[in-house]
Design an enzyme around this catalytic site. Structure first.
Site, PDB file in Angstrom:
ATOM      1  N   ASP A  78      24.511  46.281  28.585  1.00  0.00           N
ATOM      2  CA  ASP A  78      25.569  47.204  29.004  1.00  0.00           C
ATOM      3  C   ASP A  78      26.029  46.953  30.436  1.00  0.00           C
ATOM      4  OD1 ASP A  78      25.313  48.501  26.540  1.00  0.00           O
ATOM      5  OD2 ASP A  78      23.745  49.817  27.315  1.00  0.00           O
TER       6      ASP A  78
ATOM      7  N   GLU B 165      20.898  48.154  31.635  1.00  0.00           N
ATOM      8  CA  GLU B 165      21.431  48.824  30.446  1.00  0.00           C
ATOM      9  C   GLU B 165      21.274  50.328  30.613  1.00  0.00           C
ATOM     10  OE1 GLU B 165      21.657  47.004  26.281  1.00  0.00           O
ATOM     11  OE2 GLU B 165      19.558  46.774  26.858  1.00  0.00           O
TER      12      GLU B 165
ATOM     13  N   LYS C  88      21.320  53.910  28.052  1.00  0.00           N
ATOM     14  CA  LYS C  88      21.400  54.448  26.696  1.00  0.00           C
ATOM     15  C   LYS C  88      21.345  55.973  26.720  1.00  0.00           C
ATOM     16  CE  LYS C  88      21.433  50.376  24.833  1.00  0.00           C
ATOM     17  NZ  LYS C  88      22.735  49.851  24.345  1.00  0.00           N
TER      18      LYS C  88
END
Length: 277
Positions: free
Chosen positions: A91, A111, A113
């Site tokens: 990401d 990243e 989430k």
């Protein structure tokens, strides 16, 4: 000369915007800032902090590159590839620095989430489930892709002594303490952090050998077991204990800490190489 002018320009912009406060001003706080945008700010800061070095940002790494990196460690590794154009896309992308041998070395992979909207649903008075009669929704498996990315970056960095992979978690599936949320009608709903129905942290701590979360684990660990020495590449996993959202400033601070740790490890490695040429 161009590199020097770029550094001066970035430094001037940084000072004009009052550092990190300027990077994440009022407008940024009013909208969701992606981890990729924060990563770009980290890249800018690194360029200012290390003006004589070259950095780059990219959003993906091809599987072919990963296999080539494995082959450098051992020629029998990195032999299998079914889809030539396959790649991984963290990401927050990948930040790299060029070393004295014109090789690009990974400094940061990030990243973020979000999984579990139970807090938002309860605050809104929304019931969930098949019959819309439940306060809580059983956790899903949206985080499974993170395991793949972590494993692939670990393969890519198998020859390194650091592993700068940081994963930011938020949402009701990543609680570290029990919380109580009040619905609009006044009823209080308790979210147990250790509920097997909600919590998915244990599925991710498999990627850091059960080491502490909310901890910079960038430097690889070398452990001895009987007659073996084993290198551990542990992802640095950060979560908001009560399910809050990550602020851009907080993410930036953590990402900079990990990036600077990477630089320390790489500088040490370069010094060792120069002494042993």
């Amino acid at each position: 000369m161009a590199k020097k002018n770029q550094s001066k320009r970035l430094t001037r912009q940084h000072k004009d915007s009052h550092g990190v406060i300027g990077i994440f001003g009022k407008e940024a706080k009013q909208h969701d800032i992606t981890v990729g945008q924060v990563s770009q700010s980290v890249l800018t800061q690194l360029t200012i902090d290390f003006p004589t070095l070259s950095f780059r940002y990219r959003d993906s790494i091809r599987k072919e590159e990963i296999n080539l990196a494995l082959q450098k460690v051992d020629k029998e590794l990195g032999q299998t590839l079914f889809v030539p154009n396959s790649s991984i896309i963290p990401d927050g992308g990948i930040i790299e620095v060029k070393d004295d041998y014109d090789e690009w070395r990974v400094v940061l992979v990030s990243e973020a989430k979000h999984q579990g909207k139970d807090i938002e649903n309860i605050l809104a008075g929304k019931l969930v489930g098949k019959n819309n009669d439940q306060d809580l929704m059983a956790a899903g498996n949206a985080i499974e892709r993170s395991h793949k990315n972590i494993s692939e970056i670990a393969n890519f960095m198998l020859g390194e002594s650091h592993f700068p992979y940081v994963l930011f978690l938020e949402g009701s599936n990543f609680l570290t303490e029990t919380i109580s949320i009040t619905r609009p009608d006044g009823r209080v709903v308790v979210l147990e952090y250790n509920s097997g129905m909600l919590n998915r942290l244990d599925r991710l701590t498999a990627a850091n050998y059960g080491l502490p979360i909310n901890t910079n684990l960038c430097k690889n660990r070398f452990v001895r077991h009987r007659d073996k020495t084993i290198m551990l590449q542990a992802a640095s996993i950060y979560t908001q204990g009560k399910g809050e959202r990550w602020s851009s400033e907080h993410m930036f601070s953590i990402m900079m800490e990990i990036a600077r740790t990477s630089m320390q490890v790489l500088f040490s490695d370069l010094f060792y190489q120069l002494q042993n040429k």
